[in-house]
Design a protein around this motif. Structure first.
Motif, mmCIF file in Angstrom:
data_model
loop_
_atom_site.group_PDB
_atom_site.id
_atom_site.type_symbol
_atom_site.label_atom_id
_atom_site.label_comp_id
_atom_site.label_asym_id
_atom_site.label_seq_id
_atom_site.Cartn_x
_atom_site.Cartn_y
_atom_site.Cartn_z
ATOM 1 N N LEU A 281 -22.856 60.401 -3.577
ATOM 2 C CA LEU A 281 -21.874 59.376 -3.927
ATOM 3 C C LEU A 281 -20.484 60.001 -3.909
ATOM 4 O O LEU A 281 -20.214 60.938 -4.658
ATOM 5 C CB LEU A 281 -22.186 58.803 -5.310
ATOM 6 C CG LEU A 281 -21.124 57.868 -5.916
ATOM 7 C CD1 LEU A 281 -20.913 56.640 -5.042
ATOM 8 C CD2 LEU A 281 -21.523 57.468 -7.331
ATOM 9 N N THR A 282 -19.621 59.496 -3.042
ATOM 10 C CA THR A 282 -18.243 59.963 -2.954
ATOM 11 C C THR A 282 -17.351 58.893 -3.563
ATOM 12 O O THR A 282 -17.179 57.817 -2.988
ATOM 13 C CB THR A 282 -17.844 60.229 -1.489
ATOM 14 O OG1 THR A 282 -18.790 61.137 -0.905
ATOM 15 C CG2 THR A 282 -16.457 60.838 -1.414
ATOM 16 N N VAL A 283 -16.824 59.175 -4.742
ATOM 17 C CA VAL A 283 -16.009 58.220 -5.482
ATOM 18 C C VAL A 283 -14.536 58.498 -5.189
ATOM 19 O O VAL A 283 -14.042 59.603 -5.452
ATOM 20 C CB VAL A 283 -16.282 58.313 -6.999
ATOM 21 C CG1 VAL A 283 -15.496 57.240 -7.738
ATOM 22 C CG2 VAL A 283 -17.766 58.172 -7.285
ATOM 23 N N CYS A 284 -13.846 57.497 -4.656
ATOM 24 C CA CYS A 284 -12.440 57.638 -4.267
ATOM 25 C C CYS A 284 -11.596 56.799 -5.219
ATOM 26 O O CYS A 284 -11.629 55.563 -5.149
ATOM 27 C CB CYS A 284 -12.234 57.176 -2.827
ATOM 28 S SG CYS A 284 -13.387 57.891 -1.638
ATOM 29 N N ILE A 285 -10.853 57.460 -6.097
ATOM 30 C CA ILE A 285 -10.075 56.760 -7.116
ATOM 31 C C ILE A 285 -8.620 56.666 -6.682
ATOM 32 O O ILE A 285 -7.935 57.673 -6.527
ATOM 33 C CB ILE A 285 -10.173 57.476 -8.474
ATOM 34 C CG1 ILE A 285 -11.632 57.626 -8.902
ATOM 35 C CG2 ILE A 285 -9.371 56.715 -9.525
ATOM 36 C CD1 ILE A 285 -12.374 56.326 -9.071
ATOM 37 N N GLY A 286 -8.160 55.432 -6.458
ATOM 38 C CA GLY A 286 -6.778 55.241 -6.051
ATOM 39 C C GLY A 286 -6.599 53.944 -5.286
ATOM 40 O O GLY A 286 -7.503 53.109 -5.190
ATOM 41 N N ASP A 287 -5.422 53.774 -4.728
ATOM 42 C CA ASP A 287 -5.092 52.608 -3.924
ATOM 43 C C ASP A 287 -6.030 52.493 -2.738
ATOM 44 O O ASP A 287 -6.315 53.481 -2.052
ATOM 45 C CB ASP A 287 -3.647 52.724 -3.436
ATOM 46 C CG ASP A 287 -3.285 51.635 -2.456
ATOM 47 O OD1 ASP A 287 -3.046 50.506 -2.887
ATOM 48 O OD2 ASP A 287 -3.267 51.938 -1.232
ATOM 49 N N VAL A 288 -6.508 51.283 -2.454
ATOM 50 C CA VAL A 288 -7.531 51.112 -1.443
ATOM 51 C C VAL A 288 -7.063 51.560 -0.070
ATOM 52 O O VAL A 288 -7.811 52.206 0.684
ATOM 53 C CB VAL A 288 -8.024 49.644 -1.409
ATOM 54 C CG1 VAL A 288 -6.901 48.677 -1.048
ATOM 55 C CG2 VAL A 288 -9.204 49.496 -0.467
ATOM 56 N N TRP B 38 -9.781 51.136 -10.607
ATOM 57 C CA TRP B 38 -9.939 50.951 -12.047
ATOM 58 C C TRP B 38 -11.266 51.534 -12.506
ATOM 59 O O TRP B 38 -12.197 50.790 -12.841
ATOM 60 C CB TRP B 38 -9.897 49.465 -12.397
ATOM 61 C CG TRP B 38 -8.599 48.796 -12.147
ATOM 62 C CD1 TRP B 38 -8.142 48.273 -10.981
ATOM 63 C CD2 TRP B 38 -7.570 48.564 -13.114
ATOM 64 N NE1 TRP B 38 -6.903 47.727 -11.153
ATOM 65 C CE2 TRP B 38 -6.524 47.885 -12.461
ATOM 66 C CE3 TRP B 38 -7.441 48.852 -14.484
ATOM 67 C CZ2 TRP B 38 -5.356 47.499 -13.106
ATOM 68 C CZ3 TRP B 38 -6.280 48.463 -15.126
ATOM 69 C CH2 TRP B 38 -5.250 47.801 -14.447
ATOM 70 N N PRO B 39 -11.440 52.836 -12.550
ATOM 71 C CA PRO B 39 -12.724 53.400 -12.968
ATOM 72 C C PRO B 39 -13.025 53.103 -14.433
ATOM 73 O O PRO B 39 -12.149 53.190 -15.286
ATOM 74 C CB PRO B 39 -12.543 54.903 -12.743
ATOM 75 C CG PRO B 39 -11.068 55.116 -12.853
ATOM 76 C CD PRO B 39 -10.427 53.881 -12.291
#
Length: 580
Positions: free
Chosen positions: A137-144, A90-91
């Motif tokens: 910073l590596t931002v991973c957007i999606g299902d954990v 949820w960004p």
């Protein structure tokens, strides 16, 4: 199932239920320090280390990251590189990151810097860089669980954050914690604000030694511990990392300079060898190039790759270059006869040679011109030796990166298939009365309406694309081809500029690029300590920094700056003709 995120027209995310979902995550700096940093023994645990890798499940409003970054900045014994990989379904919007940090003056400048790079944060993996590229910073957007499968590194610390287990069971269930364990090195610290019996039981089951500690109200306890299973775990993420030493990069254009700077940030002493006397003497000498992502209705592989690359190049340009003189975040209008018009918000024009000079000027990088390498040989002592055509030794190194465009092929004994591509750009100084667009145009070719050049303003258009050709002589026919292409892209502009073409008032820049058959870069390790980063084609500005960071990530066991499938699509193994 979680509600979908709403994406605003500028690519900014907006959660439809922000206040409800984040009421418990308004964030306290005390919790970030006591529960997460303190629970993992930081900053003491990272003292004197070259790299420190933090994995977080639940970025939320970014307070844990900002706290870790602040502590890193203030620590005299901080690691050279801080890697922070965080998963979030949820960004939030950039403004919410700043709003949440408002009560903490020590975080204001960091929150502003984070918000400035917090654009286009859609599903997938995004790499943001701070403090000269030493905080990543590596931002991973999606299902954990899906995002944990994308990770290819072994974490030193783990922050288990996220919504209450009663609201988001998936974040805390056994399969998720098992996936977290696969991302840990033995001895990695783990901390969480929750210490429920179920969470602690599942952590222990998957190899963590966990204890309860006093929590912060309203939580009575929090959990902390280490990953130290009583068995030898299988399927763990790669831990092997190459200690910095001496490196030689062959090639002084965009690809080579980007690799040199990336490795130097990680502690390598890098020499850049090039046959030319000056940097950026080949295709990187283009007066200015247009940086823009590729668009496709199905979001094809090239579209996803270029989005990653554009983000990295924009970050580097904004940090290193003089805006208005060496680059301009201008945006660009994409238009083709068979497609709707589209505005590239993230497009920019950039002078490649300026970026090359800045990369080569980074601490730890040494330029070595007039060094034409003809042979690369592995010596018995494990070092690589480089020699010229007469057999004279030019240098030795622990690591060699071949980034010499089409001149790379002879150095690699035919292991990789690549070919030269001649291109000619037409340019001229502005004449009185011209009414040119206010931003670059992109389509079948491109048009950059105005750059500062040799004390005047100039426009550029092109380029031609001639595979297999290496001549750099200007061709009148190519000027005509560029005018015809401009006529399709912008008829009114072409009519205004036609007299300059017809009257001999235009100039040519020609260069020879290098491309693979599938027009994707070639990035990989051919033998231990021998890497290649080349075949950027006409997208050197897009791919040079991306490939350099991917090389460094693989070499040092860092979080990858993109999804695994995207990284694999660039690997040399896809078309290597024979094993060395």
């Amino acid at each position: 199932m979680a509600e979908p995120v709403e994406w605003l027209p500028d690519g900014t995310p907006r959660s439809p239920r922000f206040d409800d979902l984040y009421r418990s995550h308004t964030g306290r700096l005390e919790q970030a320090h006591q529960v997460f940093l303190g629970g993992c023994g930081l900053p003491a645990a990272w003292a004197g280390q070259a790299h420190w890798r933090i994995l977080e499940t639940g970025f939320g409003l970014g307070l844990n990251f900002l706290a870790a970054w602040r502590v890193w900045k203030d620590d005299a014994q901080r690691p050279l590189m801080l890697h922070y990989a965080s998963i979030e379904a949820w960004p939030v919007a950039a403004a919410d990151l700043v709003r949440n940090a408002a009560p903490y003056p020590e975080l204001h400048d960091l929150a502003d810097a984070l918000a400035a790079q917090w654009w286009g944060i859609g599903p997938g993996i995004h790499r943001l860089a701070f403090d000269g590229g030493r905080v990543l910073l590596t931002v991973c957007i999606g299902d954990v669980q899906a995002m944990l499968r994308e990770q290819a590194f072994a974490a030193d610390s783990v922050f288990l954050d996220g919504f209450d287990p009663r609201l988001n069971e998936v974040m805390w269930e056994g399969r998720t914690l098992k996936a977290v364990a696969r991302c840990c090195r033995r001895g990695a610290g783990v901390a969480s604000w929750t210490a429920t019996d179920d969470v602690r039981r599942d952590l222990v089951q998957h190899g963590f030694q966990v204890e309860k500690a006093a929590g912060l109200p309203p939580n009575l306890h929090h959990a902390r511990g280490v990953f130290d299973p009583h068995w030898e775990p299988r399927g763990q993420r790669a831990r092997a990392t190459r200690a910095p030493g001496c490196c030689i990069v062959i090639g002084g254009g965009l690809a080579g300079a980007a690799c040199a700077a990336s490795l130097a940030r990680r502690g390598w002493q890098v020499r850049v060898f090039d046959a030319a006397l000056q940097p950026a003497s080949g295709a990187s000498a283009l007066p200015a190039g247009l940086l823009a992502p590729h668009l496709s209705s199905d979001d094809a592989l090239l579209s996803r790759l270029t989005r990653c690359g554009v983000r990295m190049t924009l970050q580097q340009s904004s940090e290193l270059l003089d805006e208005g003189q060496d680059w301009q975040p201008s945006g660009a209008l994409k238009q083709r006869a068979d497609e709707p018009v589209h505005w590239h918000e993230t497009a920019a024009w950039i002078k490649p040679a300026a970026l090359v000079r800045e990369w080569l000027g980074q601490p730890g990088v040494e330029w070595c011109g007039h060094m034409k390498v003809a042979r690369i040989e592995l010596m018995e002592d494990g070092h690589w030796e480089l020699a010229d055509g007469t057999g004279a030794v030019l240098g030795q190194a622990d690591l060699v990166v071949v980034a010499a465009a089409h001149a790379s092929a002879p150095l690699l004994d035919g292991q990789l298939a690549m070919h030269p591509v001649r291109g000619q750009v037409t340019w001229a100084f502005h004449e009185p009365g011209l009414k040119l667009p206010g931003a670059p145009l992109n389509g079948n070719g491109h048009f950059i309406p105005s750059i500062p050049w040799r004390g005047q303003r100039a426009w550029l258009t092109g380029s031609t694309y001639a595979p297999g050709e290496t001549s750099v002589e200007a061709r009148p026919a190519d000027h005509q081809a560029n005018l015809e292409r401009l006529g399709l892209l912008a008829p009114d502009v072409a009519r205004q500029l036609a007299p300059q073409f017809d009257g001999g008032g235009v100039h040519a820049w020609t260069g020879v690029r290098c491309a693979a058959t599938d027009r994707r870069p070639l990035l990989g390790e051919l033998r231990p300590g021998l890497w290649v980063s080349t075949a950027m084609g006409s997208r050197g500005l897009t791919f040079a920094s991306l490939c350099a960071e991917l090389l460094s990530a693989r070499l040092h066991g860092e979080p990858l700056p993109m999804e695994r499938k995207l990284a694999q699509s660039l690997d040399t193994s896809r078309q290597r003709s024979s094993e060395p």
